[in-house]
Design a protein around this motif. Structure first.
Motif, PDB file in Angstrom:
ATOM      1  N   THR A   1      50.769  43.184  15.035  1.00  0.00           N
ATOM      2  CA  THR A   1      50.099  42.719  13.814  1.00  0.00           C
ATOM      3  C   THR A   1      50.810  43.225  12.544  1.00  0.00           C
ATOM      4  O   THR A   1      50.869  42.529  11.548  1.00  0.00           O
ATOM      5  N   LYS A   2      51.352  44.452  12.636  1.00  0.00           N
ATOM      6  CA  LYS A   2      52.039  44.994  11.458  1.00  0.00           C
ATOM      7  C   LYS A   2      53.280  44.153  11.130  1.00  0.00           C
ATOM      8  O   LYS A   2      53.543  43.831   9.976  1.00  0.00           O
ATOM      9  N   LEU A   3      54.007  43.781  12.178  1.00  0.00           N
ATOM     10  CA  LEU A   3      55.212  42.959  11.964  1.00  0.00           C
ATOM     11  C   LEU A   3      54.830  41.602  11.356  1.00  0.00           C
ATOM     12  O   LEU A   3      55.535  41.080  10.478  1.00  0.00           O
ATOM     13  N   GLN A   4      53.711  41.053  11.805  1.00  0.00           N
ATOM     14  CA  GLN A   4      53.269  39.769  11.243  1.00  0.00           C
ATOM     15  C   GLN A   4      53.104  39.898   9.726  1.00  0.00           C
ATOM     16  O   GLN A   4      53.569  39.063   8.950  1.00  0.00           O
ATOM     17  N   GLU A   5      52.443  41.005   9.312  1.00  0.00           N
ATOM     18  CA  GLU A   5      52.194  41.202   7.872  1.00  0.00           C
ATOM     19  C   GLU A   5      53.501  41.454   7.116  1.00  0.00           C
ATOM     20  O   GLU A   5      53.701  40.953   6.005  1.00  0.00           O
ATOM     21  N   GLU A   6      54.400  42.221   7.741  1.00  0.00           N
ATOM     22  CA  GLU A   6      55.687  42.501   7.070  1.00  0.00           C
ATOM     23  C   GLU A   6      56.459  41.208   6.827  1.00  0.00           C
ATOM     24  O   GLU A   6      57.049  41.017   5.761  1.00  0.00           O
ATOM     25  N   LEU A   7      56.446  40.320   7.819  1.00  0.00           N
ATOM     26  CA  LEU A   7      57.202  39.066   7.673  1.00  0.00           C
ATOM     27  C   LEU A   7      56.622  38.211   6.545  1.00  0.00           C
ATOM     28  O   LEU A   7      57.361  37.604   5.772  1.00  0.00           O
ATOM     29  N   VAL A   8      55.288  38.206   6.442  1.00  0.00           N
ATOM     30  CA  VAL A   8      54.659  37.473   5.329  1.00  0.00           C
ATOM     31  C   VAL A   8      55.121  38.085   4.009  1.00  0.00           C
ATOM     32  O   VAL A   8      55.500  37.373   3.068  1.00  0.00           O
ATOM     33  N   GLY A   9      55.147  39.417   3.961  1.00  0.00           N
ATOM     34  CA  GLY A   9      55.578  40.127   2.740  1.00  0.00           C
ATOM     35  C   GLY A   9      57.018  39.777   2.363  1.00  0.00           C
ATOM     36  O   GLY A   9      57.368  39.778   1.183  1.00  0.00           O
ATOM     37  N   GLN A  10      57.825  39.458   3.367  1.00  0.00           N
ATOM     38  CA  GLN A  10      59.227  39.101   3.083  1.00  0.00           C
ATOM     39  C   GLN A  10      59.386  37.606   2.775  1.00  0.00           C
ATOM     40  O   GLN A  10      60.495  37.108   2.644  1.00  0.00           O
ATOM     41  N   GLY A  11      58.250  36.882   2.741  1.00  0.00           N
ATOM     42  CA  GLY A  11      58.313  35.469   2.338  1.00  0.00           C
ATOM     43  C   GLY A  11      58.394  34.474   3.478  1.00  0.00           C
ATOM     44  O   GLY A  11      58.589  33.277   3.246  1.00  0.00           O
ATOM     45  N   TYR A  12      58.227  34.941   4.720  1.00  0.00           N
ATOM     46  CA  TYR A  12      58.280  34.002   5.852  1.00  0.00           C
ATOM     47  C   TYR A  12      56.901  33.399   6.111  1.00  0.00           C
ATOM     48  O   TYR A  12      55.873  33.990   5.768  1.00  0.00           O
ATOM     49  N   ARG A  13      56.909  32.225   6.737  1.00  0.00           N
ATOM     50  CA  ARG A  13      55.660  31.572   7.137  1.00  0.00           C
ATOM     51  C   ARG A  13      55.303  32.072   8.529  1.00  0.00           C
ATOM     52  O   ARG A  13      56.118  31.978   9.450  1.00  0.00           O
ATOM     53  N   VAL A  14      54.095  32.624   8.679  1.00  0.00           N
ATOM     54  CA  VAL A  14      53.682  33.206   9.972  1.00  0.00           C
ATOM     55  C   VAL A  14      52.358  32.573  10.408  1.00  0.00           C
ATOM     56  O   VAL A  14      51.457  32.380   9.586  1.00  0.00           O
TER      57      VAL A  14
END
Ligand SMILES: Cc1cc2nc3c(=O)[nH]c(=O)nc-3n(C[C@H](O)[C@H](O)[C@H](O)COP(=O)(O)OP(=O)(O)OC[C@H]3O[C@@H](n4cnc5c(N)ncnc54)[C@H](O)[C@@H]3O)c2cc1C
Length: 303
Positions: free
Chosen positions: A255-268
């Protein structure tokens, strides 16, 4: 190897009775399953949406063996689409062909799926098709091929572990398909599926390249950081914007990685399973990771 053995053990009815009857299992069930009801799943998706993550609704249950069962699953999917419209949550819906009658009547499965696709299209909601055991893959791809011409937004899952997948995928190159790429979750024999992680990962990378070059809006569904990085590089190499592909993961995993990817601008997007028929799904999640298996066995023994 341990995971494959576990998938076999988990098919024994005695284990199923032991697990589904045990209160001690609640912790591990709640980690991977949003709840018994559609409303539980919608609540979980609201929480994800607040973090910038989309949902993928997954009604648990598989291998329906009669028309009434397929009708009932289809009604459940339609009810879910209606509730998505009413609540306005950001989610797609993923359907399992064997839940809609694929095992006994492909035509019936197509009819149900067409109705689901039409209702979803009316509210601009996307439909995804899960891929199940290898014996259903060809029929599933046929169903997708037929519906895809009327509903080009529909997304089909494909499995990197199947030896035949690159050949199957190539048959869709003219339509630039929307695909969800997964490793594959079922126990399959060596002649049908790669068994070694290195071989599965190599094919996964080959398929990532294919999707970024010849597909539309690739859905890269994995928790494997190396493969996610590979997809990010493929996006840069092909000039694909961060918002023009999707990284998909499972509810309760990384779940943490999911949030990090959103923070980097990716669509999750996160796949959110709900319903009472959670046993086979949970067993596949446990088989994927030795730590999950150890935790699960310790809980079982203590019970
Ligand atoms: C959105 C989505 C939809 C899917 N749809 C399908 C489908 O239609 N058909 C199908 O056959 N399969 C489907 N799968 C499951 C998929 O095939 C794999 O079984 C699953 O994703 C595990 O593989 P992985 O790519 O994450 O890599 P792995 O090599 O299994 O895992 C990489 C790392 O991710 C973490 N991780 C992975 N799984 C778990 C877990 N259960 N618990 C905790 N940590 C974990 C661990 O850190 C692990 O080291 C889907 C998966 C996702 C994410």
């Amino acid at each position: 190897m341990l995971g494959r053995l576990w998938l076999w053990v988990a098919e024994k009815p005695r284990i199923e009775r032991l697990v589904t009857g045990s209160k001690l299992m609640e912790g591990i069930v709640n980690r991977f399953i949003a709840g018994d009801d559609l409303e539980d799943a919608l609540d979980a998706i609201r929480v994800l949406n607040a973090k910038g993550i989309g949902g993928i609704l997954d009604l648990l249950g598989e291998g329906v063996s009669d028309p009434d069962g397929a009708q009932s699953a289809s009604d459940d999917y339609l009810r879910a689409i209606k509730r998505v419209q009413e609540t306005g949550v950001d989610t797609t819906i993923s359907v399992k062909p064997t839940q809609l009658g694929l095992t006994f009547d492909k035509g019936q499965c197509i009819d149900h799926l067409r109705r689901i696709a039409a209702e979803a299209a009316a509210i601009e909601m996307q439909v995804e098709i899960d891929v199940e055991q290898s014996e259903f893959v060809l029929d599933t791809l046929d169903v997708f091929r037929i519906l895809q011409s009327d509903y080009p937004d529909m997304r089909q899952a494909i499995q990197a572990y199947l030896r035949r997948t690159p050949v199957d995928l190539e048959t869709f190159s003219e339509v630039k398909p929307r695909i969800r790429l997964v490793k594959g979750a079922y126990a399959e024999p060596d002649e049908i599926a790669f068994q070694k992680k290195s071989e599965i990962d190599n094919q996964f990378k080959f398929l990532i390249d294919w999707l970024f070059e010849k597909g539309t809006d690739p859905g890269i569904a994995t928790h494997d950081s190396k493969l996610i990085d590979y997809a990010r590089f493929a996006a840069v190499r092909t000039g694909t914007d961060k918002k023009d592909f999707e990284i998909q993961m499972l509810y309760g995993v990384r779940t943490k990685l999911q949030e990090e990817l959103v923070g980097q601008g990716y669509r999750v997007r996160t796949y959110v399973p709900y319903g009472s028929a959670w046993y086979p799904y949970l067993m596949r999640r446990i088989a994927e990771r030795p730590a999950n298996l150890l935790f699960f066995l310790r809980t079982l023994v203590r019970g």
